[in-house]
Design a protein around this motif. Structure first.
Motif, PDB file in Angstrom:
ATOM      1  N   SER A 234       0.835  -1.212   0.000  1.00  0.00           N
ATOM      2  CA  SER A 234       0.000   0.000   0.000  1.00  0.00           C
ATOM      3  C   SER A 234       0.862   1.250   0.000  1.00  0.00           C
ATOM      4  O   SER A 234       0.549   2.243  -0.668  1.00  0.00           O
ATOM      5  CB  SER A 234      -0.921  -0.005   1.233  1.00  0.00           C
ATOM      6  N   THR A 235       1.979   1.216   0.750  1.00  0.00           N
ATOM      7  CA  THR A 235       2.881   2.364   0.800  1.00  0.00           C
ATOM      8  C   THR A 235       3.480   2.636  -0.576  1.00  0.00           C
ATOM      9  O   THR A 235       3.558   3.783  -1.026  1.00  0.00           O
ATOM     10  CB  THR A 235       4.013   2.106   1.813  1.00  0.00           C
ATOM     11  N   GLU A 236       3.897   1.567  -1.249  1.00  0.00           N
ATOM     12  CA  GLU A 236       4.512   1.717  -2.574  1.00  0.00           C
ATOM     13  C   GLU A 236       3.506   2.247  -3.586  1.00  0.00           C
ATOM     14  O   GLU A 236       3.848   3.069  -4.454  1.00  0.00           O
ATOM     15  CB  GLU A 236       5.062   0.372  -3.034  1.00  0.00           C
ATOM     16  N   PHE A 237       2.256   1.815  -3.492  1.00  0.00           N
ATOM     17  CA  PHE A 237       1.218   2.258  -4.434  1.00  0.00           C
ATOM     18  C   PHE A 237       0.973   3.758  -4.296  1.00  0.00           C
ATOM     19  O   PHE A 237       0.967   4.500  -5.287  1.00  0.00           O
ATOM     20  CB  PHE A 237      -0.080   1.487  -4.174  1.00  0.00           C
ATOM     21  N   LEU A 238       0.779   4.234  -3.036  1.00  0.00           N
ATOM     22  CA  LEU A 238       0.530   5.660  -2.822  1.00  0.00           C
ATOM     23  C   LEU A 238       1.781   6.484  -3.121  1.00  0.00           C
ATOM     24  O   LEU A 238       1.684   7.608  -3.635  1.00  0.00           O
ATOM     25  CB  LEU A 238       0.084   5.890  -1.372  1.00  0.00           C
ATOM     26  N   MET A 239       2.945   5.917  -2.857  1.00  0.00           N
ATOM     27  CA  MET A 239       4.183   6.624  -3.124  1.00  0.00           C
ATOM     28  C   MET A 239       4.349   6.843  -4.630  1.00  0.00           C
ATOM     29  O   MET A 239       4.906   7.869  -5.064  1.00  0.00           O
ATOM     30  CB  MET A 239       5.377   5.836  -2.557  1.00  0.00           C
ATOM     31  N   GLY A 240       3.857   5.906  -5.424  1.00  0.00           N
ATOM     32  CA  GLY A 240       3.917   6.060  -6.876  1.00  0.00           C
ATOM     33  C   GLY A 240       3.092   7.251  -7.335  1.00  0.00           C
ATOM     34  O   GLY A 240       3.517   8.011  -8.226  1.00  0.00           O
ATOM     35  N   GLU A 241       1.912   7.425  -6.728  1.00  0.00           N
ATOM     36  CA  GLU A 241       1.065   8.564  -7.078  1.00  0.00           C
ATOM     37  C   GLU A 241       1.723   9.880  -6.667  1.00  0.00           C
ATOM     38  O   GLU A 241       1.695  10.866  -7.420  1.00  0.00           O
ATOM     39  CB  GLU A 241      -0.305   8.427  -6.389  1.00  0.00           C
ATOM     40  N   LEU A 242       2.329   9.891  -5.467  1.00  0.00           N
ATOM     41  CA  LEU A 242       2.997  11.100  -4.993  1.00  0.00           C
ATOM     42  C   LEU A 242       4.213  11.427  -5.850  1.00  0.00           C
ATOM     43  O   LEU A 242       4.535  12.604  -6.072  1.00  0.00           O
ATOM     44  CB  LEU A 242       3.428  10.924  -3.529  1.00  0.00           C
ATOM     45  N   ALA A 243       4.888  10.383  -6.355  1.00  0.00           N
ATOM     46  CA  ALA A 243       6.077  10.600  -7.189  1.00  0.00           C
ATOM     47  C   ALA A 243       5.702  11.302  -8.490  1.00  0.00           C
ATOM     48  O   ALA A 243       6.435  12.175  -8.976  1.00  0.00           O
ATOM     49  CB  ALA A 243       6.750   9.264  -7.481  1.00  0.00           C
ATOM     50  N   VAL A 244       4.534  10.952  -9.046  1.00  0.00           N
ATOM     51  CA  VAL A 244       4.076  11.587 -10.289  1.00  0.00           C
ATOM     52  C   VAL A 244       3.851  13.078 -10.056  1.00  0.00           C
ATOM     53  O   VAL A 244       4.289  13.932 -10.851  1.00  0.00           O
ATOM     54  CB  VAL A 244       2.780  10.919 -10.794  1.00  0.00           C
ATOM     55  N   LYS A 245       3.190  13.412  -8.942  1.00  0.00           N
ATOM     56  CA  LYS A 245       2.919  14.819  -8.623  1.00  0.00           C
ATOM     57  C   LYS A 245       4.211  15.570  -8.325  1.00  0.00           C
ATOM     58  O   LYS A 245       4.373  16.730  -8.723  1.00  0.00           O
ATOM     59  CB  LYS A 245       1.976  14.906  -7.428  1.00  0.00           C
ATOM     60  N   TYR A 246       5.133  14.899  -7.637  1.00  0.00           N
ATOM     61  CA  TYR A 246       6.390  15.562  -7.275  1.00  0.00           C
ATOM     62  C   TYR A 246       7.239  15.859  -8.508  1.00  0.00           C
ATOM     63  O   TYR A 246       7.844  16.939  -8.611  1.00  0.00           O
ATOM     64  CB  TYR A 246       7.177  14.676  -6.305  1.00  0.00           C
ATOM     65  N   LYS A 247       7.233  14.948  -9.470  1.00  0.00           N
ATOM     66  CA  LYS A 247       8.002  15.177 -10.703  1.00  0.00           C
ATOM     67  C   LYS A 247       7.395  16.315 -11.522  1.00  0.00           C
ATOM     68  O   LYS A 247       8.117  17.038 -12.213  1.00  0.00           O
ATOM     69  CB  LYS A 247       8.060  13.878 -11.520  1.00  0.00           C
ATOM     70  N   GLU A 248       6.090  16.479 -11.419  1.00  0.00           N
ATOM     71  CA  GLU A 248       5.449  17.607 -12.101  1.00  0.00           C
ATOM     72  C   GLU A 248       5.881  18.919 -11.461  1.00  0.00           C
ATOM     73  O   GLU A 248       6.081  19.932 -12.149  1.00  0.00           O
ATOM     74  CB  GLU A 248       3.924  17.463 -12.024  1.00  0.00           C
ATOM     75  N   ILE A 249       6.053  18.879 -10.117  1.00  0.00           N
ATOM     76  CA  ILE A 249       6.455  20.096  -9.392  1.00  0.00           C
ATOM     77  C   ILE A 249       7.871  20.511  -9.791  1.00  0.00           C
ATOM     78  O   ILE A 249       8.150  21.671 -10.097  1.00  0.00           O
ATOM     79  CB  ILE A 249       6.375  19.876  -7.874  1.00  0.00           C
ATOM     80  N   ILE A 250       8.807  19.525  -9.791  1.00  0.00           N
ATOM     81  CA  ILE A 250      10.199  19.877 -10.113  1.00  0.00           C
ATOM     82  C   ILE A 250      10.351  20.212 -11.592  1.00  0.00           C
ATOM     83  O   ILE A 250      11.244  20.994 -11.978  1.00  0.00           O
ATOM     84  CB  ILE A 250      11.164  18.740  -9.715  1.00  0.00           C
ATOM     85  N   ALA A 251       9.459  19.659 -12.440  1.00  0.00           N
ATOM     86  CA  ALA A 251       9.504  20.002 -13.858  1.00  0.00           C
ATOM     87  C   ALA A 251       9.049  21.432 -14.051  1.00  0.00           C
ATOM     88  O   ALA A 251       9.582  22.183 -14.878  1.00  0.00           O
ATOM     89  CB  ALA A 251       8.627  19.036 -14.662  1.00  0.00           C
ATOM     90  N   GLY A 252       8.006  21.836 -13.266  1.00  0.00           N
ATOM     91  CA  GLY A 252       7.517  23.212 -13.360  1.00  0.00           C
ATOM     92  C   GLY A 252       8.528  24.214 -12.855  1.00  0.00           C
ATOM     93  O   GLY A 252       8.618  25.340 -13.357  1.00  0.00           O
ATOM     94  N   GLU A 253       9.311  23.848 -11.835  1.00  0.00           N
ATOM     95  CA  GLU A 253      10.337  24.749 -11.306  1.00  0.00           C
ATOM     96  C   GLU A 253      11.467  24.959 -12.311  1.00  0.00           C
ATOM     97  O   GLU A 253      12.140  26.007 -12.290  1.00  0.00           O
ATOM     98  CB  GLU A 253      10.913  24.191 -10.014  1.00  0.00           C
ATOM     99  N   GLY A 254      11.644  23.987 -13.199  1.00  0.00           N
ATOM    100  CA  GLY A 254      12.737  24.069 -14.169  1.00  0.00           C
ATOM    101  C   GLY A 254      12.427  24.942 -15.358  1.00  0.00           C
ATOM    102  O   GLY A 254      13.310  25.273 -16.153  1.00  0.00           O
ATOM    103  N   LYS A 255      11.144  25.314 -15.492  1.00  0.00           N
ATOM    104  CA  LYS A 255      10.767  26.143 -16.639  1.00  0.00           C
ATOM    105  C   LYS A 255      11.075  27.623 -16.395  1.00  0.00           C
ATOM    106  O   LYS A 255      11.028  28.106 -15.295  1.00  0.00           O
ATOM    107  CB  LYS A 255       9.261  25.976 -16.928  1.00  0.00           C
TER     108      LYS A 255
END
Length: 255
Positions: A234-255
């Protein structure tokens, strides 16, 4: 006639025994070792079979003569046999070195007993809440002492410490320490459950952003609840969802 012979033999034996004992004198000595536990070591004269024991400092006294053999033995020491010489009787510092018995273990097996804990041993009452160091500080700073001046007409008073701590900002500071301590706990738990390679290769998070993602994840209340349950799936499943959102955040900071 027979009685006369028996009496003669007894007299001769007694005379020989008395003569032998007269030749022996008391010898004083001391044992030494790499331990302070020197009391109770047996000292036996192998010739006369007389015995004594050492005192707390390792000292002993026994009747002996040159060429007698003293046997030193104890559970914690290896047996030592000493052939006495004339010099031993004039030596004011006559010492005997004792070597400890060393028991070498061939194998050590460590077993984990989950049912043996402070509650099972009766050290802590069952159901009692346990506190971390930061939680104990906060509890002490905010606890109301209703027992002060108990028994007076007022029926007791309440300590002013919690109010002073609140006004001074100490309570707020201690609450922050509790929150930081909780996050550190969840961070360590997360790192024990998943390796760095899991974050980089499985979740595709750049290595330099892994620590930042861990902080991001433990800020999520739902995630920490599941993480604390130690359900890895369950931890790995939710962590996967959080990882997607986190990568969107760092991608937005790079623009």
């Amino acid at each position: 006639m027979t009685k006369s012979i028996v009496c003669f033999l007894v007299a001769v034996i007694s005379q020989n025994s008395w003569s032998q004992n007269q030749e022996r004198t008391v010898i004083n000595g001391k044992i030494t070792s790499n331990t302070n536990d020197l009391e109770g070591v047996y000292v036996v004269n192998a010739q006369t079979e007389t015995m004594t024991t050492t005192n707390a400092s390792g000292a002993f006294s026994i009747l002996a003569k040159p060429d007698d053999v003293l046997v030193f033995s104890s559970i914690q020491f290896k047996e030592n046999r000493v052939l006495l010489t004339c010099e031993n009787f004039t030596d004011l510092n006559f010492t005997v070195r004792m070597n400890l018995v060393m028991h070498q273990l061939q194998e050590v097996v460590i077993k984990r007993y989950d049912n043996i804990n402070a509650v099972a041993l009766g050290i802590v009452p069952s159901g009692q809440k346990s506190y971390t160091e930061a939680e104990r500080k906060l509890r002490t700073a905010t606890a109301l002492d209703a027992t002060a001046n108990a028994g007076t007409m007022a029926g007791g008073s309440i300590s002013a410490d919690p109010l002073l701590n609140f006004l001074s900002g100490r309570t707020a500071m201690l609450k922050k320490e509790v929150e930081v301590e909780k996050k550190e706990f969840f961070m360590k738990l997360l790192e024990r459950m998943f390796s760095l390679e899991h974050f980089v290769e499985r979740l595709k998070i750049p290595a330099e952003y892994v620590k930042g993602f861990e902080y991001y994840a433990v800020e999520n209340k739902q995630f920490t609840t599941i993480l604390n349950s130690k359900n890895k799936t369950s931890t790995e499943f939710l962590m996967g969802e959080l990882a997607v959102k986190y990568k969107e955040i760092i991608a937005g900071e790079g623009k």
